[in-house]
Motif scaffolding. Structure first.
Motif, PDB file in Angstrom:
ATOM      1  N   GLU A 191       9.254  91.549  14.275  1.00  0.00           N
ATOM      2  CA  GLU A 191       9.220  90.516  15.467  1.00  0.00           C
ATOM      3  C   GLU A 191      10.466  90.445  16.368  1.00  0.00           C
ATOM      4  N   ALA A 192      10.354  90.299  17.623  1.00  0.00           N
ATOM      5  CA  ALA A 192      11.607  90.386  18.597  1.00  0.00           C
ATOM      6  C   ALA A 192      11.713  89.006  19.382  1.00  0.00           C
ATOM      7  N   GLY A 193      12.739  88.728  19.882  1.00  0.00           N
ATOM      8  CA  GLY A 193      12.850  87.663  20.802  1.00  0.00           C
ATOM      9  C   GLY A 193      14.037  87.805  21.989  1.00  0.00           C
ATOM     10  N   ARG A 194      14.628  86.896  22.616  1.00  0.00           N
ATOM     11  CA  ARG A 194      15.357  86.956  23.726  1.00  0.00           C
ATOM     12  C   ARG A 194      16.471  85.899  23.413  1.00  0.00           C
ATOM     13  N   MET A 195      17.683  86.553  23.449  1.00  0.00           N
ATOM     14  CA  MET A 195      18.688  85.519  23.844  1.00  0.00           C
ATOM     15  C   MET A 195      19.443  85.841  24.929  1.00  0.00           C
ATOM     16  N   LYS A 196      20.757  85.028  25.089  1.00  0.00           N
ATOM     17  CA  LYS A 196      21.598  85.423  26.361  1.00  0.00           C
ATOM     18  C   LYS A 196      23.053  84.900  25.907  1.00  0.00           C
ATOM     19  N   THR A 197      23.806  85.695  26.546  1.00  0.00           N
ATOM     20  CA  THR A 197      25.418  85.310  26.556  1.00  0.00           C
ATOM     21  C   THR A 197      25.815  85.366  27.983  1.00  0.00           C
ATOM     22  N   TYR A 342      19.068  89.562  26.393  1.00  0.00           N
ATOM     23  CA  TYR A 342      18.604  90.859  25.514  1.00  0.00           C
ATOM     24  C   TYR A 342      17.938  90.657  24.668  1.00  0.00           C
ATOM     25  N   ASP A 343      17.327  91.528  23.911  1.00  0.00           N
ATOM     26  CA  ASP A 343      16.232  91.570  22.847  1.00  0.00           C
ATOM     27  C   ASP A 343      17.175  91.300  21.568  1.00  0.00           C
ATOM     28  N   PHE A 344      16.647  90.536  20.521  1.00  0.00           N
ATOM     29  CA  PHE A 344      17.064  90.479  19.247  1.00  0.00           C
ATOM     30  C   PHE A 344      16.089  90.258  18.201  1.00  0.00           C
ATOM     31  N   PHE A 345      16.225  90.686  17.028  1.00  0.00           N
ATOM     32  CA  PHE A 345      15.270  90.540  15.899  1.00  0.00           C
ATOM     33  C   PHE A 345      15.653  89.595  14.973  1.00  0.00           C
ATOM     34  N   PRO A 346      14.893  88.791  14.814  1.00  0.00           N
ATOM     35  CA  PRO A 346      14.965  87.521  14.013  1.00  0.00           C
ATOM     36  C   PRO A 346      15.669  87.891  12.593  1.00  0.00           C
ATOM     37  N   PRO A 347      16.801  87.357  12.061  1.00  0.00           N
ATOM     38  CA  PRO A 347      17.421  88.198  10.815  1.00  0.00           C
ATOM     39  C   PRO A 347      16.422  88.010   9.479  1.00  0.00           C
ATOM     40  N   GLY A 370      20.945  88.302  16.163  1.00  0.00           N
ATOM     41  CA  GLY A 370      20.894  87.070  16.798  1.00  0.00           C
ATOM     42  C   GLY A 370      22.586  86.390  16.658  1.00  0.00           C
ATOM     43  N   THR A 371      23.382  87.227  16.499  1.00  0.00           N
ATOM     44  CA  THR A 371      24.793  86.562  16.099  1.00  0.00           C
ATOM     45  C   THR A 371      25.526  86.901  17.542  1.00  0.00           C
ATOM     46  N   THR A 372      26.677  86.147  17.424  1.00  0.00           N
ATOM     47  CA  THR A 372      27.579  86.257  18.611  1.00  0.00           C
ATOM     48  C   THR A 372      29.021  86.397  17.939  1.00  0.00           C
ATOM     49  N   GLY A 373      29.718  87.194  18.710  1.00  0.00           N
ATOM     50  CA  GLY A 373      31.255  87.310  18.380  1.00  0.00           C
ATOM     51  C   GLY A 373      31.707  88.618  17.754  1.00  0.00           C
ATOM     52  N   TYR A 374      32.972  89.098  18.033  1.00  0.00           N
ATOM     53  CA  TYR A 374      33.083  90.499  17.540  1.00  0.00           C
ATOM     54  C   TYR A 374      33.295  90.522  16.085  1.00  0.00           C
ATOM     55  N   GLU A 375      33.970  89.266  15.465  1.00  0.00           N
ATOM     56  CA  GLU A 375      34.042  88.992  14.055  1.00  0.00           C
ATOM     57  C   GLU A 375      32.632  89.089  13.290  1.00  0.00           C
ATOM     58  N   GLU A 376      31.904  88.227  13.655  1.00  0.00           N
ATOM     59  CA  GLU A 376      30.575  88.166  12.850  1.00  0.00           C
ATOM     60  C   GLU A 376      29.961  89.807  12.911  1.00  0.00           C
ATOM     61  N   ALA A 377      29.892  90.296  14.168  1.00  0.00           N
ATOM     62  CA  ALA A 377      29.355  91.787  14.221  1.00  0.00           C
ATOM     63  C   ALA A 377      30.036  92.552  13.175  1.00  0.00           C
ATOM     64  N   ALA A 378      31.387  92.517  13.189  1.00  0.00           N
ATOM     65  CA  ALA A 378      32.197  93.503  12.442  1.00  0.00           C
ATOM     66  C   ALA A 378      31.978  93.459  11.019  1.00  0.00           C
ATOM     67  N   TYR A 423      24.086  82.845  16.807  1.00  0.00           N
ATOM     68  CA  TYR A 423      24.769  82.441  15.391  1.00  0.00           C
ATOM     69  C   TYR A 423      26.388  82.712  15.720  1.00  0.00           C
ATOM     70  N   ARG A 424      27.118  81.643  15.314  1.00  0.00           N
ATOM     71  CA  ARG A 424      28.387  81.588  15.227  1.00  0.00           C
ATOM     72  C   ARG A 424      29.149  81.123  14.098  1.00  0.00           C
ATOM     73  N   MET A 425      29.992  81.644  13.260  1.00  0.00           N
ATOM     74  CA  MET A 425      30.455  81.023  12.163  1.00  0.00           C
ATOM     75  C   MET A 425      31.476  79.907  12.403  1.00  0.00           C
ATOM     76  N   PHE A 426      31.490  78.867  11.534  1.00  0.00           N
ATOM     77  CA  PHE A 426      32.284  77.672  11.597  1.00  0.00           C
ATOM     78  C   PHE A 426      32.729  77.306  10.133  1.00  0.00           C
ATOM     79  N   THR A 427      33.778  76.964   9.982  1.00  0.00           N
ATOM     80  CA  THR A 427      34.069  76.442   8.580  1.00  0.00           C
ATOM     81  C   THR A 427      33.302  75.663   7.928  1.00  0.00           C
ATOM     82  N   SER A 428      32.604  74.672   8.572  1.00  0.00           N
ATOM     83  CA  SER A 428      31.676  73.751   8.225  1.00  0.00           C
ATOM     84  C   SER A 428      30.291  74.309   7.322  1.00  0.00           C
TER      85      SER A 428
END
Length: 620
Positions: A191-197, A342-347, A370-378, A423-428
């Motif tokens: 299954e694929a979807g679309r996201m934007k940044t 761009y295309d992404f694939f629901p995780p 479906g994530t965003t951010g260098y750190e989440e990707a790394a 998706y972006r990571m938060f301490t919460s």
């Protein structure tokens, strides 16, 4: 050049670089395929690493043996520890980076890893046979075979860029998009979807009036990310803060009728926590200004990143609005901001190892999930690279629990809950954030990294020495008694109750009025102070003492839930046999295939009674 590899990594962004380095360091023969050898580890958006929760991730990647922390230390131009006014669970390291040095240091590190080969091309097809990945095929028609493949395609899958009414094919400015791969994966059943940044304009720093802005200095004693002996930062560049105003907002509004976001040309969902400037003034119409961070892009460049001004409005509107910001009156723009879809694939289609459920030994990591951010990707790249290596060598899977790291929280959130926005990571997001601090990532994870052959012997021994130092210092503090005449004057200066009789230093340090800097002074005067105790060891020890009760409570809660995490569910389990399961719960369990009862309990739509039924069936 080989035609057969243990692991092929597609894409050389932050996820791809960590994946390739991890698998190669552990012993796999790796091929890293990138569309452009000149943009390896490119910082596509802001030139910075870390931040709230993201800094913790970088330290965890480093603790496991990854390179993001080391590269960040070598390329930083400013360092700040965020949230120092809050508790240690919220402290988050962040650095401003030299964009060019960061990319160069990554390429250099990968080239020095003799198990990594490179190929410049676009992957158009994943070769699959009997539901198992066999390799890849490129746009040049070249085929490479592999035991495992990691896809880290970023924003390039059918990427489209938007500036006002202009639409360009591409995943990043001046770089083309990747086509064909999404369609093939959908044909395979994904299954694929679309996201934007989006990204803001870049401007000429020589045209800015910094006298009209607030200077943002780095820390007086700058820290770093890596637990290794990376160089200390001896000089820093300032960042600056300014604000939008009503005139800026009015100018931006003149382009709303041409905004691809407002006119519906962009269908994908953007990051809610990092909205475009037009989205901010539209959603928060009651606010008359928004903060703008003016960030230099390196030591030897005048290019400046306008953080907080992400936009896809027409370039003339962007330019006219920028000139109405205080300090930007005479701004010269290097290039406009733009949005990319761009295309992404629901995780939820992935296993905890980031291997896909549909195709064996095929892994997804980074923005493709479906994530965003260098750190989440790394961190995803690191985990995918580790498990791609282990799969190709028929070794057991490697995962991190939610109670062990932010990396575990992120991956568990993705595979059990999915994401409908970047998706972006938060301490919460972390239930155990007092346990998962940035200062103790090495104590939590380096032993794991060493056990799988990623973290070096030197890293492991450094961690053991730190652990021993903390234990010795804690023992010294417990054994030390303090007399009233030695401490009361100091206590009164802090507004803390004086001692009436000799008391325990251990108990004294728990007092909230006594802060970190006070403790260092007290400990330095101890006659029995252990030799060679560094500042990091002192800080760690004090945190453990001050927050002992909270830490013990979180450990107990984590231990209670761990019993569910250790109850495995057979991946082929037939949920239709359990007639008492709710309809929604059964459908979600069949689709997501959780590997443990703990994961099943966190799936949206799986009720507590569904979990109870599973436990009864398993004899628990």
């Amino acid at each position: 050049m080989y035609s057969s590899y243990d692991v092929i990594v597609v894409g050389a962004g932050h996820a791809g670089c960590e994946a390739a380095n991890a698998a190669a360091t552990m012993g796999s023969k790796v091929l890293l395929i990138t569309m452009n050898m000149q943009t390896i580890a490119q910082m596509s958006c802001n030139p910075a690493m870390g931040g709230v929760a993201k800094g913790q991730i970088v330290r965890e990647v480093d603790a496991l043996g990854g390179l993001s922390g080391i590269i960040s230390d070598k390329s930083m131009i400013q360092f700040r520890m965020l949230n120092r006014s809050k508790g240690p669970a919220m402290w988050s390291p962040r650095c401003q980076s030299d964009r060019n040095v960061f990319a160069w240091e990554w390429r250099k590190a990968l080239e020095e890893n003799h198990n990594v080969d490179f190929w410049q091309d676009t992957v158009s097809e994943v070769i699959v046979k009997d539901n198992r990945v066999k390799g890849v095929k490129t746009s040049l028609g070249v085929e490479f075979s592999a035991k495992a493949v990691v896809l880290t395609n970023g924003t390039f899958l059918n990427g489209q860029m938007f500036i006002g009414e202009k639409v360009f094919g591409g995943g990043r400015t001046a770089e083309r998009s990747a086509t064909g791969l999404t369609e093939q994966l959908v044909h395979l059943g994904f299954e694929a979807g679309r996201m934007k940044t989006g990204t803001p304009p870049r401007v000429d720093g020589r045209s800015l009036n910094y006298a009209l802005m607030e200077e943002q200095l780095g820390d007086e004693n700058p820290g770093k990310f890596s637990y290794t002996n990376t160089p200390a930062l001896t000089k820093q560049r300032s960042c600056w803060i300014t604000y939008t105003n009503q005139a800026v907002h009015d100018e931006l509004k003149t382009g709303f009728d041409k905004s691809p976001m407002f006119t519906g040309r962009i269908k994908g969902l953007g990051p809610r926590y990092c909205p475009s400037v037009e989205d901010k003034i539209n959603r928060f119409a009651d606010k008359d200004r928004h903060q703008i961070f003016v960030e230099p892009e390196g030591w030897d460049t005048v290019e400046v990143y306008v953080n907080g001004f992400s936009t896809s409005l027409p370039e003339t509107v962007q330019y006219n609005a920028l000139r109405k910001i205080q300090g930007f009156e005479n701004v010269r723009m290097f290039r406009p901001g733009y949005a990319v879809e761009y295309d992404f694939f629901p995780p939820t289609q992935l296993k905890p190892t980031l291997e896909t459920q549909l195709v064996q030994n095929l892994f997804f990591a980074g923005q493709i999930n479906g994530t965003t951010g260098y750190e989440e990707a790394a961190c995803q790249g690191l985990m995918a690279g580790i498990n791609a290596h282990r799969n190709s060598h028929e070794e057991a899977e490697f995962t991190i629990k939610r109670s062990e790291g932010y990396i575990g929280v992120l991956i568990d959130d993705l595979i059990t809950k999915g994401t409908e926005e970047p998706y972006r990571m938060f301490t919460s997001r972390a239930e155990y954030r007092t346990l998962l601090r940035q200062d103790n990532a090495d104590l939590r994870l380096t032993e794991k990294g060493y056990a799988i052959g990623l973290a070096s012997q030197e890293r492991y021994e450094t961690m053991l020495a730190k652990r021993e130092g903390i234990a010795k210092l804690t023992e010294t503090i417990r054994a030390t008694k303090v007399k009233p005449e030695e401490i009361n004057t100091f206590l009164e200066s802090k507004g803390s109750a004086p001692l009436r009789e000799k008391g325990s230093l251990y108990t004294l340090l728990k007092r909230p009025e006594i802060d970190q800097s006070d403790v260092k002074g007290i400990l330095s005067s101890l006659p029995d102070m252990p030799n060679g105790v560094g500042e990091e060891t002192i800080e760690q020890t004090v945190i453990e003492i001050k927050y002992e009760d909270y830490l013990n409570r979180e450990k107990q809660n984590a231990d209670k839930l761990d019993k569910w995490e250790n109850l495995s569910i057979n991946p082929t389990f037939d949920y239709d046999r359990l007639k008492a399961l709710s309809f929604e719960g059964k459908e979600k369990l069949k689709r997501l295939r959780p590997s443990t009862i703990g994961q099943a309990s966190r799936i949206s739509g799986v009720s507590p009674s569904d979990v109870s039924i599973l436990l009864v069936y398993m004899g628990r």
